[in-house]
Scaffold this active site. Sequence first.
Site, PDB file in Angstrom:
ATOM      1  N   HIS A 131      -9.215   5.272  -4.987  1.00  0.00           N
ATOM      2  CA  HIS A 131     -10.661   5.432  -5.180  1.00  0.00           C
ATOM      3  C   HIS A 131     -11.011   6.878  -4.845  1.00  0.00           C
ATOM      4  O   HIS A 131     -10.435   7.455  -3.914  1.00  0.00           O
ATOM      5  CB  HIS A 131     -11.458   4.545  -4.205  1.00  0.00           C
ATOM      6  CG  HIS A 131     -11.635   3.136  -4.638  1.00  0.00           C
ATOM      7  ND1 HIS A 131     -11.607   2.081  -3.742  1.00  0.00           N
ATOM      8  CD2 HIS A 131     -11.874   2.592  -5.859  1.00  0.00           C
ATOM      9  CE1 HIS A 131     -11.815   0.948  -4.393  1.00  0.00           C
ATOM     10  NE2 HIS A 131     -11.983   1.228  -5.688  1.00  0.00           N
TER      11      HIS A 131
ATOM     12  N   ARG B 192      -8.635   2.837 -10.815  1.00  0.00           N
ATOM     13  CA  ARG B 192      -9.529   1.668 -10.757  1.00  0.00           C
ATOM     14  C   ARG B 192     -10.617   1.728 -11.838  1.00  0.00           C
ATOM     15  O   ARG B 192     -10.685   0.883 -12.695  1.00  0.00           O
ATOM     16  CB  ARG B 192     -10.179   1.555  -9.377  1.00  0.00           C
ATOM     17  CG  ARG B 192      -9.211   1.236  -8.252  1.00  0.00           C
ATOM     18  CD  ARG B 192      -8.696  -0.173  -8.340  1.00  0.00           C
ATOM     19  NE  ARG B 192      -7.767  -0.512  -7.277  1.00  0.00           N
ATOM     20  CZ  ARG B 192      -8.121  -1.037  -6.108  1.00  0.00           C
ATOM     21  NH1 ARG B 192      -9.378  -1.275  -5.836  1.00  0.00           N
ATOM     22  NH2 ARG B 192      -7.201  -1.334  -5.209  1.00  0.00           N
TER      23      ARG B 192
ATOM     24  N   ASN C  81     -17.842  -0.625  -2.340  1.00  0.00           N
ATOM     25  CA  ASN C  81     -17.515  -1.130  -3.674  1.00  0.00           C
ATOM     26  C   ASN C  81     -18.497  -2.178  -4.186  1.00  0.00           C
ATOM     27  O   ASN C  81     -18.261  -2.799  -5.226  1.00  0.00           O
ATOM     28  CB  ASN C  81     -16.099  -1.727  -3.690  1.00  0.00           C
ATOM     29  CG  ASN C  81     -15.045  -0.720  -3.269  1.00  0.00           C
ATOM     30  OD1 ASN C  81     -14.306  -0.941  -2.326  1.00  0.00           O
ATOM     31  ND2 ASN C  81     -15.008   0.424  -3.950  1.00  0.00           N
TER      32      ASN C  81
ATOM     33  N   CYS D 277     -15.496   3.376   3.135  1.00  0.00           N
ATOM     34  CA  CYS D 277     -15.372   2.126   2.373  1.00  0.00           C
ATOM     35  C   CYS D 277     -16.156   0.990   3.026  1.00  0.00           C
ATOM     36  O   CYS D 277     -16.600   0.078   2.347  1.00  0.00           O
ATOM     37  CB  CYS D 277     -13.922   1.656   2.313  1.00  0.00           C
ATOM     38  SG  CYS D 277     -12.762   2.825   1.659  1.00  0.00           S
TER      39      CYS D 277
ATOM     40  N   ARG E 120     -10.783  -9.204  -6.646  1.00  0.00           N
ATOM     41  CA  ARG E 120     -12.058  -8.713  -6.109  1.00  0.00           C
ATOM     42  C   ARG E 120     -13.252  -9.058  -7.002  1.00  0.00           C
ATOM     43  O   ARG E 120     -14.400  -8.827  -6.604  1.00  0.00           O
ATOM     44  CB  ARG E 120     -11.996  -7.195  -5.845  1.00  0.00           C
ATOM     45  CG  ARG E 120     -11.049  -6.839  -4.707  1.00  0.00           C
ATOM     46  CD  ARG E 120     -11.362  -5.476  -4.117  1.00  0.00           C
ATOM     47  NE  ARG E 120     -12.619  -5.465  -3.357  1.00  0.00           N
ATOM     48  CZ  ARG E 120     -13.150  -4.381  -2.819  1.00  0.00           C
ATOM     49  NH1 ARG E 120     -12.563  -3.216  -2.952  1.00  0.00           N
ATOM     50  NH2 ARG E 120     -14.289  -4.446  -2.138  1.00  0.00           N
TER      51      ARG E 120
ATOM     52  N   ASN F 239      -3.274  -2.363  -3.550  1.00  0.00           N
ATOM     53  CA  ASN F 239      -3.078  -0.918  -3.354  1.00  0.00           C
ATOM     54  C   ASN F 239      -1.880  -0.759  -2.416  1.00  0.00           C
ATOM     55  O   ASN F 239      -1.483  -1.725  -1.748  1.00  0.00           O
ATOM     56  CB  ASN F 239      -4.369  -0.251  -2.840  1.00  0.00           C
ATOM     57  CG  ASN F 239      -4.712  -0.646  -1.420  1.00  0.00           C
ATOM     58  OD1 ASN F 239      -3.884  -0.556  -0.512  1.00  0.00           O
ATOM     59  ND2 ASN F 239      -5.944  -1.098  -1.201  1.00  0.00           N
TER      60      ASN F 239
ATOM     61  N   ASP G 193     -13.373   7.987  -3.174  1.00  0.00           N
ATOM     62  CA  ASP G 193     -13.819   8.177  -1.782  1.00  0.00           C
ATOM     63  C   ASP G 193     -12.677   8.161  -0.758  1.00  0.00           C
ATOM     64  O   ASP G 193     -12.912   8.309   0.430  1.00  0.00           O
ATOM     65  CB  ASP G 193     -14.921   7.173  -1.404  1.00  0.00           C
ATOM     66  CG  ASP G 193     -14.422   5.751  -1.240  1.00  0.00           C
ATOM     67  OD1 ASP G 193     -13.222   5.479  -1.478  1.00  0.00           O
ATOM     68  OD2 ASP G 193     -15.250   4.889  -0.868  1.00  0.00           O
TER      69      ASP G 193
ATOM     70  N   ALA H 242      -5.752  -2.554   4.806  1.00  0.00           N
ATOM     71  CA  ALA H 242      -6.226  -3.014   3.493  1.00  0.00           C
ATOM     72  C   ALA H 242      -6.518  -1.824   2.595  1.00  0.00           C
ATOM     73  O   ALA H 242      -6.972  -1.972   1.462  1.00  0.00           O
ATOM     74  CB  ALA H 242      -7.471  -3.870   3.652  1.00  0.00           C
TER      75      ALA H 242
END
Length: 273
Positions: free
Chosen positions: A167, A138, A70, A263, A89, A22, A169, A257
């Site tokens: 995302h 995503r 996540n 998150c 991930r 990202n 959120d 990050a």
Amino acid sequence: MTKRNRLLMCPPHHFTVRYEINPWMNVQRKPDAVTAQDQWQQLVATFETVADIVFCEPAADAPDMVFTANAGFVFEERVVVSRFRHPERQTEEPHFAGWFEAQGFSLVDWPEDVRFEGAGDCLIDRGERRLWVGHGLRSDPRAGDALATAFDVPVHTLSLVDPRYYHLDTCFCPLADGYTLYHPAAFSAESQMLIRALIPAAKRIEVGEADARDFACNAVGLGEHVFMNRASETLRRELAARGFRVHESPVTEFLRAGGAVKCLSLNLDDPIA
Ligand code: ARG
């Protein structure tokens, strides 16, 4: 609040920036491990004033596993385990699936080819029984239908257009009584219209560019309490006027990050009975 929510968190022992998936991530600007540990510990302590924290074991091969939002999407005692878009991930999937199974959650069957990044892209409305799902960067646009089928719940899908807010959120946050924090520019024009059509003006709290960059929308709402990395004086006042109490807990090392307060946690009891 009578009952306390349980929030899942994962200690940042292996947290670092080892890849870039990202725009916030830069392998040349790694987080400081000691500061990250302190900030995370402080966040745990802040949450613990109103919630119970549950921990999962971090894995050495998964530096982003601290972002437990996540891990999956939990709703009414059932969980959809995330299917990550990036291979970097995907190593987290078996760790989180194992944790949910060990805790006795029932795992929802999910179409294997539909990418879905859990509570990062699926948020539970606090005003009525419905879900908000983000896609475009995503999660797969088909995730909305799969969720509606799995949980028999109305789902509204929102299209994300700014890679910094990859995302849902990171730019949208349902709060108590149907109040909703959101950063309009992160959404397509059509999705902005949908938000305005479905959430009454009095319940919408628009977050400006500077607060959005500080991850103010990446907030955790527990009743009247709203936890976030940082809030401007204006945002703080707007929330206070609606009866919310803002708790700032700086997580600047995690912003490197591309993640913040929301998150770093997964509410296992949302919505609370
Ligand atoms: N580096 C992680 C990623 O890009 C950050 C995830 C943040 N999580 C969230 N729920 N927004 O996937």
